[in-house]
Design a protein around this motif. Structure first.
Motif, short mmCIF file in Angstrom:
data_model
loop_
_atom_site.label_atom_id
_atom_site.label_comp_id
_atom_site.label_asym_id
_atom_site.label_seq_id
_atom_site.Cartn_x
_atom_site.Cartn_y
_atom_site.Cartn_z
N VAL A 60 0.83 -1.20 0.00
CA VAL A 60 0.00 0.00 0.00
C VAL A 60 0.87 1.25 0.00
N CYS A 61 0.48 2.22 -0.79
CA CYS A 61 1.12 3.54 -0.79
C CYS A 61 0.59 4.31 0.42
N GLY A 62 1.49 4.71 1.30
CA GLY A 62 1.09 5.43 2.50
C GLY A 62 0.59 6.84 2.24
N LYS A 63 0.80 7.33 1.05
CA LYS A 63 0.40 8.70 0.71
C LYS A 63 -1.05 8.76 0.21
N ASP A 64 -1.40 7.91 -0.76
CA ASP A 64 -2.74 7.99 -1.35
C ASP A 64 -3.58 6.72 -1.19
N GLY A 65 -3.01 5.66 -0.60
CA GLY A 65 -3.76 4.43 -0.39
C GLY A 65 -3.84 3.52 -1.60
N SER A 66 -3.17 3.88 -2.70
CA SER A 66 -3.19 2.99 -3.86
C SER A 66 -2.40 1.72 -3.51
N ILE A 67 -2.71 0.67 -4.24
CA ILE A 67 -2.11 -0.63 -3.97
C ILE A 67 -1.39 -1.12 -5.22
N ILE A 68 -0.18 -1.61 -5.03
CA ILE A 68 0.55 -2.27 -6.11
C ILE A 68 0.57 -3.75 -5.77
N PHE A 69 0.34 -4.60 -6.77
CA PHE A 69 0.30 -6.04 -6.52
C PHE A 69 0.74 -6.81 -7.75
N THR A 70 1.02 -8.09 -7.54
CA THR A 70 1.43 -9.00 -8.60
C THR A 70 0.22 -9.82 -9.01
N SER A 71 0.05 -10.01 -10.32
CA SER A 71 -1.10 -10.76 -10.81
C SER A 71 -0.78 -11.51 -12.10
N THR A 72 -1.53 -12.59 -12.31
CA THR A 72 -1.45 -13.35 -13.56
C THR A 72 -2.70 -13.13 -14.41
N ARG A 73 -3.49 -12.13 -14.11
CA ARG A 73 -4.78 -11.91 -14.77
C ARG A 73 -4.69 -11.75 -16.29
N ASP A 74 -3.55 -11.33 -16.81
CA ASP A 74 -3.40 -11.16 -18.26
C ASP A 74 -2.47 -12.20 -18.88
#
Length: 157
Positions: free
Chosen positions: A64-78
């Motif tokens: 989680v980005c502590g500044k704006d709450g956005s989330i970065i994550f790893t995925s196989t969705r594509d």
């Protein structure tokens, strides 16, 4: 999440009662990329789990980005193992990487303007074919990983 005490984690717990199968270690050291792996949010006092991802494919390794709450994550969705960023208050998910190979374990810098992550870049030919074969079996092969940083639109080692 900024300003609260909730925890973000990935689990297969919402994918059914049965435990997922163990990965096939005949290919060497691999870790599973279960389609039922989803990211969730929970506060220490709440009994309910808030599911954050509900897309078929591995959705884990969230930060989680502590500044704006956005989330970065790893995925196989594509189809490949890539990085994505999204705001939990919105439904738009932005794909950040698209080079064949593993991209994961990302972290933000303090102001969330840059990220650093692990990446593998299998060479064209046999190495890439082996990686894709293992990934198709929903596992990620242990391949040499590089540390990368994303500054603007380009990832660099």
């Amino acid at each position: 999440m900024p300003g609260d005490k909730s925890v973000i984690y990935a689990s297969t717990q919402l994918g059914g009662d049965a435990c997922p199968p163990k990965p096939d270690h005949s290919q060497g050291y691999v870790w599973p990329l279960y389609d039922t792996y989803d990211s969730s949010r929970r506060t220490p006092t709440a009994r309910n789990i808030v599911r954050l991802t509900d897309t078929k494919g591995y959705d884990a390794e969230a930060t989680v980005c502590g500044k704006d709450g956005s989330i970065i994550f790893t995925s196989t969705r594509d189809g490949d193992i890539d990085l994505y960023r999204w705001m939990p208050t919105e439904k738009n998910v932005k794909r950040l990487t698209n080079t064949p190979g593993y991209d994961g374990g990302a972290f933000f810098n303090a102001d969330c303007s840059k990220i650093v992550w692990r990446a593998s870049r299998p060479k064209q030919g046999k190495e890439l074919e082996e990686f894709q074969s293992v990934a198709k079996a929903r596992s990620s092969a242990r391949t040499p990983h590089e540390a990368r940083a994303l500054c603007g639109q380009r990832g660099r080692q």
